[in-house]
Write an enzyme that holds these catalytic residues in place. Structure first.
Site, PDB file in Angstrom:
ATOM      1  N   ILE A  15       0.813  -1.221   0.000  1.00  0.00           N
ATOM      2  CA  ILE A  15       0.000   0.000   0.000  1.00  0.00           C
ATOM      3  C   ILE A  15       0.847   1.273   0.000  1.00  0.00           C
ATOM      4  O   ILE A  15       0.432   2.289  -0.529  1.00  0.00           O
ATOM      5  CB  ILE A  15      -1.014  -0.028   1.167  1.00  0.00           C
ATOM      6  CG1 ILE A  15      -2.156   0.963   0.913  1.00  0.00           C
ATOM      7  CG2 ILE A  15      -0.328   0.208   2.506  1.00  0.00           C
ATOM      8  CD1 ILE A  15      -3.348   0.764   1.822  1.00  0.00           C
ATOM      9  N   VAL A  37       1.468  -2.751   8.746  1.00  0.00           N
ATOM     10  CA  VAL A  37       1.210  -1.684   7.768  1.00  0.00           C
ATOM     11  C   VAL A  37       1.425  -0.303   8.395  1.00  0.00           C
ATOM     12  O   VAL A  37       1.914   0.616   7.744  1.00  0.00           O
ATOM     13  CB  VAL A  37      -0.196  -1.827   7.125  1.00  0.00           C
ATOM     14  CG1 VAL A  37      -1.297  -1.468   8.085  1.00  0.00           C
ATOM     15  CG2 VAL A  37      -0.301  -0.992   5.863  1.00  0.00           C
ATOM     16  N   ASP A  38       1.112  -0.158   9.666  1.00  0.00           N
ATOM     17  CA  ASP A  38       1.286   1.114  10.369  1.00  0.00           C
ATOM     18  C   ASP A  38       2.753   1.540  10.345  1.00  0.00           C
ATOM     19  O   ASP A  38       3.081   2.669   9.973  1.00  0.00           O
ATOM     20  CB  ASP A  38       0.779   0.967  11.808  1.00  0.00           C
ATOM     21  CG  ASP A  38       0.744   2.277  12.578  1.00  0.00           C
ATOM     22  OD1 ASP A  38       0.705   3.352  11.957  1.00  0.00           O
ATOM     23  OD2 ASP A  38       0.737   2.211  13.829  1.00  0.00           O
ATOM     24  N   GLY A 123      -3.901  -8.349  11.208  1.00  0.00           N
ATOM     25  CA  GLY A 123      -2.521  -8.679  11.549  1.00  0.00           C
ATOM     26  C   GLY A 123      -2.412  -9.042  13.020  1.00  0.00           C
ATOM     27  O   GLY A 123      -3.069  -9.967  13.502  1.00  0.00           O
ATOM     28  N   TYR A 125      -3.694  -7.773  15.517  1.00  0.00           N
ATOM     29  CA  TYR A 125      -4.954  -7.679  16.262  1.00  0.00           C
ATOM     30  C   TYR A 125      -5.798  -8.948  16.138  1.00  0.00           C
ATOM     31  O   TYR A 125      -6.797  -9.098  16.825  1.00  0.00           O
ATOM     32  CB  TYR A 125      -5.750  -6.453  15.833  1.00  0.00           C
ATOM     33  CG  TYR A 125      -5.194  -5.136  16.354  1.00  0.00           C
ATOM     34  CD1 TYR A 125      -3.953  -5.045  16.991  1.00  0.00           C
ATOM     35  CD2 TYR A 125      -5.910  -3.970  16.213  1.00  0.00           C
ATOM     36  CE1 TYR A 125      -3.460  -3.845  17.459  1.00  0.00           C
ATOM     37  CE2 TYR A 125      -5.428  -2.760  16.679  1.00  0.00           C
ATOM     38  CZ  TYR A 125      -4.200  -2.703  17.303  1.00  0.00           C
ATOM     39  OH  TYR A 125      -3.728  -1.501  17.764  1.00  0.00           O
TER      40      TYR A 125
END
Length: 174
Positions: A15, A37-38, A123, A125
């Site tokens: 992304i 991703v964060d 992910g 979480y």
């Protein structure tokens, strides 16, 4: 798939390298970066992102806040905090749906017509992919049906083939 003038598709990719008006970040509540991703978004956007995020005062689960995209190809980042999976009986589906609705609202507010969205909460979480994909696709479909023309293109950006399979199955079921 096309709904209300919006094309919606699942794609495999990174992304942070994709060109959209805005991308969604599966953030933690501090908004100051983390794993998955964060962390990738924060690293790619550069240090100015952390500075802007500090000014936002965090974000609650199910909500979303917008920032500039800085060094990313995307002009804006929509940060949302997904729920941690606790078995499915603790409001996770409602909170996850809220993440998508709030993210779409913030994207409209910043003028985004194209949007890339990762598999929020799947992910660390622990949200099961098939259940998360269904919530994502159903929520997005209702949103764009209610707001025809709000978006040109929404891509559900999947990091791997397993996620892509789950999101394509959810798209086919709509």
């Amino acid at each position: 798939m096309h709904i209300g003038g919006t094309s919606i598709e699942a794609v495999k990719g990174d992304i942070v390298t994709m060109e959209f008006d805005a991308i969604v970040n599966a953030a933690n509540s501090s908004l100051l970066g983390g794993g998955g991703v964060d962390g990738a978004i924060h690293r790619a956007a550069g240090p100015d992102l952390v500075h802007e995020c500090r000014l936002l005062g965090g974000c609650k689960t199910g909500q979303a806040k917008a920032t500039k995209g800085y060094r990313l190809p995307a002009k804006h980042i929509i940060h949302t905090v997904g729920p941690v999976w606790r078995g499915g009986e603790n409001g996770e589906a409602e909170l996850l749906a809220s993440c998508y609705r709030e993210s779409l609202d913030r994207a409209i507010e910043v003028g985004a017509r194209t949007l890339g969205i990762p598999a929020i909460s799947t992910g660390i979480y622990g949200y099961p992919l098939d259940k998360a994909a269904k919530v994502a696709v159903d929520t997005i479909a209702i949103f764009v049906r209610d707001r025809p023309g709000a978006f040109k293109h929404i891509a559900l950006v999947c990091f791997d083939a397993k996620a892509l399979t789950a999101f394509n199955a959810a798209l086919e079921a709509v």
